[in-house]
Design a protein around this motif. Structure first.
Motif, mmCIF file in Angstrom:
data_model
loop_
_atom_site.group_PDB
_atom_site.id
_atom_site.type_symbol
_atom_site.label_atom_id
_atom_site.label_comp_id
_atom_site.label_asym_id
_atom_site.label_seq_id
_atom_site.Cartn_x
_atom_site.Cartn_y
_atom_site.Cartn_z
ATOM 1 N N MET A 1 0.824 -1.203 0.000
ATOM 2 C CA MET A 1 0.000 0.000 0.000
ATOM 3 C C MET A 1 0.861 1.256 0.000
ATOM 4 O O MET A 1 0.526 2.239 -0.647
ATOM 5 C CB MET A 1 -0.914 -0.050 1.228
ATOM 6 C CG MET A 1 -1.906 1.040 1.265
ATOM 7 S SD MET A 1 -3.111 0.800 -0.044
ATOM 8 C CE MET A 1 -4.264 2.031 0.371
ATOM 9 N N ILE A 2 1.956 1.208 0.733
ATOM 10 C CA ILE A 2 2.842 2.374 0.808
ATOM 11 C C ILE A 2 3.499 2.635 -0.550
ATOM 12 O O ILE A 2 3.656 3.788 -0.952
ATOM 13 C CB ILE A 2 3.906 2.167 1.912
ATOM 14 C CG1 ILE A 2 3.238 2.055 3.285
ATOM 15 C CG2 ILE A 2 4.920 3.293 1.913
ATOM 16 C CD1 ILE A 2 2.480 3.279 3.706
ATOM 17 N N THR A 3 3.860 1.586 -1.280
ATOM 18 C CA THR A 3 4.461 1.801 -2.598
ATOM 19 C C THR A 3 3.461 2.424 -3.566
ATOM 20 O O THR A 3 3.841 3.220 -4.418
ATOM 21 C CB THR A 3 4.979 0.482 -3.195
ATOM 22 O OG1 THR A 3 4.051 -0.560 -2.937
ATOM 23 C CG2 THR A 3 6.316 0.120 -2.655
ATOM 24 N N PHE A 4 2.190 2.077 -3.405
ATOM 25 C CA PHE A 4 1.160 2.686 -4.238
ATOM 26 C C PHE A 4 1.063 4.183 -3.966
ATOM 27 O O PHE A 4 0.927 4.983 -4.899
ATOM 28 C CB PHE A 4 -0.191 2.008 -3.985
ATOM 29 C CG PHE A 4 -1.313 2.614 -4.755
ATOM 30 C CD1 PHE A 4 -1.433 2.418 -6.120
ATOM 31 C CD2 PHE A 4 -2.251 3.414 -4.117
ATOM 32 C CE1 PHE A 4 -2.468 2.994 -6.840
ATOM 33 C CE2 PHE A 4 -3.286 3.998 -4.822
ATOM 34 C CZ PHE A 4 -3.400 3.783 -6.182
ATOM 35 N N VAL A 5 1.142 4.577 -2.700
ATOM 36 C CA VAL A 5 1.073 6.000 -2.337
ATOM 37 C C VAL A 5 2.293 6.731 -2.869
ATOM 38 O O VAL A 5 2.177 7.834 -3.425
ATOM 39 C CB VAL A 5 0.929 6.169 -0.810
ATOM 40 C CG1 VAL A 5 0.995 7.635 -0.421
ATOM 41 C CG2 VAL A 5 -0.363 5.556 -0.327
ATOM 42 N N TRP A 6 3.476 6.139 -2.724
ATOM 43 C CA TRP A 6 4.684 6.786 -3.248
ATOM 44 C C TRP A 6 4.645 6.901 -4.773
ATOM 45 O O TRP A 6 5.050 7.925 -5.337
ATOM 46 C CB TRP A 6 5.931 6.017 -2.813
ATOM 47 C CG TRP A 6 6.360 6.355 -1.423
ATOM 48 C CD1 TRP A 6 6.247 5.570 -0.327
ATOM 49 C CD2 TRP A 6 6.954 7.574 -0.989
ATOM 50 N NE1 TRP A 6 6.734 6.229 0.765
ATOM 51 C CE2 TRP A 6 7.178 7.457 0.399
ATOM 52 C CE3 TRP A 6 7.317 8.757 -1.628
ATOM 53 C CZ2 TRP A 6 7.753 8.468 1.146
ATOM 54 C CZ3 TRP A 6 7.891 9.766 -0.873
ATOM 55 C CH2 TRP A 6 8.102 9.628 0.489
ATOM 56 N N THR A 7 4.160 5.863 -5.438
ATOM 57 C CA THR A 7 4.036 5.909 -6.888
ATOM 58 C C THR A 7 3.047 6.993 -7.315
ATOM 59 O O THR A 7 3.310 7.745 -8.261
ATOM 60 C CB THR A 7 3.577 4.539 -7.428
ATOM 61 O OG1 THR A 7 4.469 3.529 -6.965
ATOM 62 C CG2 THR A 7 3.546 4.531 -8.938
ATOM 63 N N SER A 8 1.944 7.089 -6.606
ATOM 64 C CA SER A 8 0.953 8.135 -6.902
ATOM 65 C C SER A 8 1.538 9.513 -6.687
ATOM 66 O O SER A 8 1.295 10.442 -7.469
ATOM 67 C CB SER A 8 -0.287 7.954 -6.027
ATOM 68 O OG SER A 8 -0.870 6.709 -6.250
ATOM 69 N N LEU A 9 2.333 9.666 -5.634
ATOM 70 C CA LEU A 9 2.960 10.954 -5.355
ATOM 71 C C LEU A 9 3.946 11.342 -6.460
ATOM 72 O O LEU A 9 3.983 12.510 -6.882
ATOM 73 C CB LEU A 9 3.657 10.903 -4.000
ATOM 74 C CG LEU A 9 4.096 12.208 -3.379
ATOM 75 C CD1 LEU A 9 2.906 13.146 -3.195
ATOM 76 C CD2 LEU A 9 4.775 11.966 -2.052
ATOM 77 N N VAL A 10 4.697 10.389 -6.965
ATOM 78 C CA VAL A 10 5.627 10.659 -8.067
ATOM 79 C C VAL A 10 4.851 11.058 -9.321
ATOM 80 O O VAL A 10 5.236 12.008 -10.032
ATOM 81 C CB VAL A 10 6.533 9.435 -8.322
ATOM 82 C CG1 VAL A 10 7.288 9.579 -9.630
ATOM 83 C CG2 VAL A 10 7.496 9.245 -7.167
ATOM 84 N N ILE A 11 3.755 10.380 -9.599
ATOM 85 C CA ILE A 11 2.935 10.717 -10.769
ATOM 86 C C ILE A 11 2.352 12.119 -10.632
ATOM 87 O O ILE A 11 2.324 12.891 -11.604
ATOM 88 C CB ILE A 11 1.839 9.656 -10.982
ATOM 89 C CG1 ILE A 11 2.469 8.338 -11.427
ATOM 90 C CG2 ILE A 11 0.806 10.125 -11.998
ATOM 91 C CD1 ILE A 11 1.519 7.163 -11.445
ATOM 92 N N VAL A 12 1.903 12.485 -9.434
ATOM 93 C CA VAL A 12 1.355 13.822 -9.206
ATOM 94 C C VAL A 12 2.449 14.878 -9.400
ATOM 95 O O VAL A 12 2.211 15.925 -10.017
ATOM 96 C CB VAL A 12 0.717 13.920 -7.801
ATOM 97 C CG1 VAL A 12 0.435 15.353 -7.421
ATOM 98 C CG2 VAL A 12 -0.560 13.107 -7.755
ATOM 99 N N ILE A 13 3.654 14.609 -8.913
ATOM 100 C CA ILE A 13 4.754 15.563 -9.080
ATOM 101 C C ILE A 13 5.124 15.715 -10.554
ATOM 102 O O ILE A 13 5.387 16.830 -11.035
ATOM 103 C CB ILE A 13 5.963 15.135 -8.226
ATOM 104 C CG1 ILE A 13 5.627 15.318 -6.748
ATOM 105 C CG2 ILE A 13 7.216 15.918 -8.591
ATOM 106 C CD1 ILE A 13 6.638 14.743 -5.798
ATOM 107 N N LEU A 14 5.113 14.620 -11.299
ATOM 108 C CA LEU A 14 5.377 14.702 -12.741
ATOM 109 C C LEU A 14 4.266 15.480 -13.452
ATOM 110 O O LEU A 14 4.530 16.222 -14.411
ATOM 111 C CB LEU A 14 5.524 13.310 -13.340
ATOM 112 C CG LEU A 14 6.788 12.547 -12.953
ATOM 113 C CD1 LEU A 14 6.741 11.120 -13.499
ATOM 114 C CD2 LEU A 14 8.030 13.270 -13.427
ATOM 115 N N SER A 15 3.039 15.326 -12.987
ATOM 116 C CA SER A 15 1.931 16.090 -13.562
ATOM 117 C C SER A 15 2.100 17.580 -13.298
ATOM 118 O O SER A 15 1.813 18.410 -14.163
ATOM 119 C CB SER A 15 0.598 15.615 -12.983
ATOM 120 O OG SER A 15 0.376 14.278 -13.303
ATOM 121 N N ILE A 16 2.560 17.916 -12.100
ATOM 122 C CA ILE A 16 2.827 19.324 -11.785
ATOM 123 C C ILE A 16 3.910 19.869 -12.712
ATOM 124 O O ILE A 16 3.809 21.003 -13.204
ATOM 125 C CB ILE A 16 3.214 19.492 -10.304
ATOM 126 C CG1 ILE A 16 2.009 19.226 -9.408
ATOM 127 C CG2 ILE A 16 3.771 20.884 -10.035
ATOM 128 C CD1 ILE A 16 2.324 19.215 -7.923
#
Length: 93
Positions: free
Chosen positions: A1-16
């Motif tokens: 679950m934690i890797t999913f959150v970190w992956t989502s955070l990286v995707i959000v940062i790339l979107s920014i």
């Protein structure tokens, strides 16, 4: 679950990062305005993910504050694009 959150955070940062490029190189002012609004949404998403990651509810107030400021900024910029001024003064009244 934690890797999913970190992956989502990286995707959000790339979107920014992609939205920052659109703000910088956008073909028109409305495109830049939409990109700024998208950046606000992505910052809210990143804050929510960090709140989940740190297991705290403190960031909920921060999310609400960012959402209010983003909305006010979007409305002000839209008003400026439409009318050329943010606050109208009616001198006839």
């Amino acid at each position: 679950m934690i890797t999913f959150v970190w992956t989502s955070l990286v995707i959000v940062i790339l979107s920014i990062a992609g939205l920052l490029y659109r703000v910088w190189r956008g073909p028109s002012v409305p495109d830049r305005l939409i990109a700024l609004d998208g950046i606000g949404v992505m910052i809210i998403s990143a804050t929510a993910l960090l709140s989940f990651l740190f297991e705290t509810k403190f960031f909920i107030e921060v999310i609400l504050l960012i959402a209010i400021l983003s909305f006010i900024g979007t409305v002000a910029f839209s008003n400026f694009i439409e009318k050329g001024e943010i606050i109208e003064y009616d001198r006839n009244s």
